[in-house]
Scaffold this active site. Structure first.
Site, mmCIF file in Angstrom:
data_model
loop_
_atom_site.group_PDB
_atom_site.id
_atom_site.type_symbol
_atom_site.label_atom_id
_atom_site.label_comp_id
_atom_site.label_asym_id
_atom_site.label_seq_id
_atom_site.Cartn_x
_atom_site.Cartn_y
_atom_site.Cartn_z
ATOM 1 N N VAL A 1 0.855 -1.198 0.000
ATOM 2 C CA VAL A 1 0.000 0.000 0.000
ATOM 3 C C VAL A 1 0.886 1.242 0.000
ATOM 4 C CG1 VAL A 1 -1.840 1.259 1.214
ATOM 5 C CG2 VAL A 1 -1.736 -1.242 1.370
ATOM 6 N N SER B 1 -0.997 17.805 -2.186
ATOM 7 C CA SER B 1 -1.453 19.070 -1.583
ATOM 8 C C SER B 1 -2.970 19.210 -1.656
ATOM 9 C CB SER B 1 -0.792 20.264 -2.285
ATOM 10 O OG SER B 1 -1.223 20.323 -3.637
ATOM 11 N N GLU C 1 9.954 12.440 -6.656
ATOM 12 C CA GLU C 1 8.566 12.490 -7.176
ATOM 13 C C GLU C 1 8.597 12.471 -8.699
ATOM 14 O OE1 GLU C 1 6.562 15.945 -5.757
ATOM 15 O OE2 GLU C 1 4.659 15.462 -6.720
HETATM 16 N N1 GTP Z 1 -10.097 20.478 -13.329
HETATM 17 C C1 GTP Z 1 -9.661 19.520 -12.513
HETATM 18 N N2 GTP Z 1 -8.633 19.797 -11.674
HETATM 19 C C2 GTP Z 1 -8.236 18.797 -10.874
HETATM 20 C C3 GTP Z 1 -8.794 17.502 -10.875
HETATM 21 N N3 GTP Z 1 -8.146 16.755 -9.943
HETATM 22 C C4 GTP Z 1 -7.214 17.552 -9.388
HETATM 23 N N4 GTP Z 1 -7.279 18.773 -9.950
HETATM 24 C C5 GTP Z 1 -6.469 19.945 -9.677
HETATM 25 O O1 GTP Z 1 -5.308 19.835 -10.481
HETATM 26 C C6 GTP Z 1 -4.162 20.286 -9.745
HETATM 27 C C7 GTP Z 1 -3.170 19.130 -9.685
HETATM 28 O O2 GTP Z 1 -3.805 18.041 -9.028
HETATM 29 P P1 GTP Z 1 -2.878 16.898 -8.432
HETATM 30 O O3 GTP Z 1 -1.914 16.445 -9.470
HETATM 31 O O4 GTP Z 1 -3.751 15.901 -7.778
HETATM 32 O O5 GTP Z 1 -2.062 17.738 -7.352
HETATM 33 P P2 GTP Z 1 -1.611 17.259 -5.906
HETATM 34 O O6 GTP Z 1 -1.041 15.886 -6.011
HETATM 35 O O7 GTP Z 1 -2.724 17.419 -4.952
HETATM 36 O O8 GTP Z 1 -0.507 18.354 -5.601
HETATM 37 P P3 GTP Z 1 1.062 18.143 -5.338
HETATM 38 O O9 GTP Z 1 1.216 17.819 -3.897
HETATM 39 O O10 GTP Z 1 1.667 19.465 -5.723
HETATM 40 O O11 GTP Z 1 1.511 17.037 -6.233
HETATM 41 C C8 GTP Z 1 -4.676 20.711 -8.386
HETATM 42 O O12 GTP Z 1 -4.894 22.097 -8.454
HETATM 43 C C9 GTP Z 1 -6.002 19.990 -8.255
HETATM 44 O O13 GTP Z 1 -6.904 20.759 -7.473
HETATM 45 C C10 GTP Z 1 -9.859 17.253 -11.784
HETATM 46 O O14 GTP Z 1 -10.398 16.155 -11.860
HETATM 47 N N5 GTP Z 1 -10.263 18.291 -12.578
HETATM 48 CA CA CA Z 2 0.816 15.075 -6.899
#
Ligand code: GTP
Ligand code: CA
EC number: 3.6.1.5
Length: 470
Positions: A64, A70, A187
Site C-alpha cells: 500500500v 497538496s 517524485e
Molecule cells: N479540473 C480539474 N482539476 C483537478 C482535478 N483533480 C485535481 N485537480 C487539480 O489539479 C491540480 C493538480 O492536481 P494533483 O496532481 O492531484 O495535485 P496534488 O497531487 O494534490 O498536488 P502536489 O502535492 O503538488 O503534487 C490541483 O490544483 C487539483 O486541485 C480534476 O479532476 N479536474
Molecule cells: Ca501530486
C-alpha cells in the site's frame, strides 16, 4: 459403503467382469476408451486449474502506498507476485485499487490532529482490499509531496506523527520512517518510471524513453533522460534491468497550479496594499464578475485588500503575469540555461507526456491530442473573456474550485511549456495524458514508486533512494 452400492467404485475398479450392472457383483470391465477418456479429462482439468488458478500462490504479495498530495490524499493498493524471484505487476482492476480523500493533509496545518481522519479512512479502504491474513506481511507507506514541503518543519512533523499513529495501529507492516516527505526529484523520477513502464520503454534504450512534465497543485515536475552534464542535485541515476538512466529531475516548488495562482493573488494583493484607498487592482487570471471573498472572515485588512481586487479575465495579460512569475530569480541563473527561475534546465530531449493539471485543463477545453498546445491559446482567450456568471451557466456540473482555475491554468500552461521550457506550439513531441500504454496504466507517481522500489527490493539492484526498502 460396499462396492455393490457405489457405482463410482465399480466404474474405476477394472477387475470387474462385463456382466450387466444390475447383478449384485458387477461384471462390467471399463473399456480402453473409457480409461483414456478419464485420463484426458483429468489432464485437461488440471491444466485449466493451473492456467486460470486465482494465483493464490504463496508468492502473492500486497503493498500500500499513500500519496499525500497538496489537494488530496490517495491510497494505492497493489497485489503482485514473485515468479522466479522477479516481481510480476498487474494494474488491472483485480490487482490494483485507488481511493482518494480530500482535502490534502496540509489543510490541517492549524489542526494537525485532524489529519488522522483521512488516513484512517484510507487504511480502512486498504484493509478491504487486502486479505486479513496478509495484512501484517503487507507494507504500508505514506509519501507526502509539495503540500507538506511548503509547511514549516514543526507543523510538517506534527502532521506526519499523526499519520504514523494511525499507520502503527493499522495492522499492516509499518515503520515510522515509512511516513515521510519525498524529495521533488524522487517524485519526478517515480512519475518517469511509471510512464516508461507503461510505454514498455523501461529497461530499453535511454534515448528512446519518454520524459514527464507534471503540473501538480503545489509543485511542477520536469523529468527526462538528458545526455548533458547536470549538477548533482538536479540529476538522478537509476538502474532498471541492466540499463542505467541518467535523468534530469527537478520539482519547482510553489509553481504547482494552486500555489502559483495563490502566489499571483498575493502579488496582486501586495500591489493593492500599496494602492490608494480607492485604487482597484485587476486580476487578469480570473473571469470578470467573480467576487473575491477574504478567506479569513475576521480580518479587516484581508477584506479591504480583497475588496480592492477586481476580476478582469484577460488571457494575454494573464500569460504575461504568469511568465513574470516563472522568470522570477532568472537573474541569479548560475548556468547557461535556466528556463524557469534560476534553475538549470538542459535542452529538451525526446518525447514528453504532460500530466495532472496539464491533462485536466486540456480535457476541460476538449483539445485535440495533436494540436493541443496551439489550441490552448484561443480556448483560453475565449474562457478568460467570459463573464463568471455566464461560465457558471455554461458549465453547471463543473466544481467552482476547478472552474475558477481554467483561465489561469490555460495561460500558465502556455507561459510554462512554450514561453519558458521552449516547446513549440505545434510540437508533436509533447502530449497530455493521465494514462499510458496498451494497458492504460494510470500515470500516478505512486505506481512508479511501487514498481521501482519493489523491483529494487526483490532484485537487490543498487538504487539511490533506499527509503522504501525499509
Ligand atoms: N479540473 C480539474 N482539476 C483537478 C482535478 N483533480 C485535481 N485537480 C487539480 O489539479 C491540480 C493538480 O492536481 P494533483 O496532481 O492531484 O495535485 P496534488 O497531487 O494534490 O498536488 P502536489 O502535492 O503538488 O503534487 C490541483 O490544483 C487539483 O486541485 C480534476 O479532476 N479536474
Ligand atoms: Ca501530486
Amino acid at each position: 459403503m460396499t462396492s455393490e452400492t457405489d457405482p463410482l467404485i465399480v466404474q474405476i475398479q477394472p477387475d470387474h467382469d462385463q456382466s450387466s450392472p444390475t447383478e449384485s457383483k458387477s461384471k462390467w470391465k471399463p473399456s480402453k476408451s473409457i480409461i483414456l477418456l478419464t485420463f484426458v479429462s483429468v489432464a485437461i482439468t488440471l491444466a485449466l486449474f493451473f492456467a486460470f488458478r486465482p494465483r493464490e500462490s504463496s508468492f502473492e504479495r500486497y503493498s500500500v502506498v499513500i500519496d499525500a498530495g497538496s489537494s488530496g490524499t490517495r491510497a494505492h493498493v497493489f497485489r503482485y507476485w514473485l515468479e522466479s524471484g522477479k516481481p510480476v505487476f498487474d494494474f488491472g482492476k483485480d490487482n490494483y485499487a485507488k481511493e482518494s480523500e480530500n482535502p490534502g493533509l496540509s489543510s490541517y496545518a492549524d489542526n494537525p490532529k485532524g489529519a488522522n481522519v483521512s488516513v484512517a479512512e484510507l487504511v480502512k479502504f486498504a484493509k478491504g482490499r487486502v486479505p486479513e491474513g496478509m495484512w501484517e506481511k503487507s507494507d504500508i507507506r505514506l509519501m507526502a509531496t509539495a503540500g507538506l514541503r511548503l509547511l514549516n518543519e514543526t507543523v510538517m512533523e506534527q502532521i506526519l506523527e499523526v499519520t504514523r499513529e494511525v499507520l502503527r495501529s493499522s495492522g499492516f507492516n509499518f515503520r515510522d520512517d515509512w511516513a515521510w516527505v519525498i524529495t521533488g526529484s524522487d517524485e519526478g523520477k517515480y512519475s518517469w518510471v511509471v510512464a516508461n513502464y507503461a510505454l514498455g520503454s523501461l529497461g530499453g534504450e535511454p534515448l528512446q524513453t519518454t520524459g514527464i512534465v507534471e503540473l501538480g497543485g503545489a509543485s511542477a515536475q520536469v523529468t527526462f533522460v538528458s545526455s548533458q552534464p547536470m549538477p548533482e542535485d538536479l540529476s538522478q541515476t537509476i538502474t532498471y534491468g541492466n540499463v542505467a538512466y541518467s535523468l534530469y529531475s527537478h520539482s519547482f516548488l510553489h509553481l504547482g497550479q494552486n500555489a502559483a495562482h495563490d502566489k499571483l493573488w498575493e502579488a496582486l494583493h501586495n500591489s493593492a496594499a500599496h494602492s490608494t484607498e480607492d485604487e482597484i487592482v485587476t486580476d487578469p487570471c480570473t473571469p470578470e464578475g467573480y467576487i473575491f471573498v477574504s478567506k479569513r472572515q475576521n480580518s479587516t485588512e484581508e477584506s479591504r485588500l480583497t475588496a480592492s481586487l477586481q476580476a478582469a479575465g484577460n488571457f494575454t495579460e494573464c500569460r504575461t503575469a504568469t511568465l513574470a512569475m516563472l522568470h522570477e530569480g532568472k537573474e541569479n541563473c548560475a548556468s547557461e540555461h535556466c528556463s524557469i527561475g534560476s534553475t538549470f534546465t538542459p535542452d529538451l530531449q525526446g518525447r514528453f507526456l504532460a500530466t495532472a493539471s496539464f491533462y485536466y485543463t486540456s480535457k476541460f477545453f476538449e483539445l485535440h491530442e495533436k494540436d493541443w498546445l496551439s489550441e490552448m491559446i484561443p480556448a483560453g482567450k475565449r474562457f478568460c473573456g467570459e463573464n463568471w456568471s455566464e461560465l457558471k451557466v455554461q458549465y453547471p456540473t463543473e466544481q467552482d474550485k476547478h472552474l475558477l482555475n481554467y483561465c489561469f491554468s490555460s495561460a500558465y500552461i502556455i507561459s510554462m511549456l512554450h514561453d519558458s521550457l521552449g516547446f513549440a506550439l505545434d510540437d508533436g513531441r509533447i502530449e497530455f495524458a493521465s494514462k499510458a500504454g496498451a494497458k492504460d496504466i494510470p500515470l500516478d507517481w505512486a505506481l512508479g514508486a511501487f514498481i521501482l522500489e519493489t523491483s529494487i527490493a526483490t532484485l537487490d539492484y543498487s538504487g539511490k533512494s533506499r527509503k522504501m526498502l525499509g
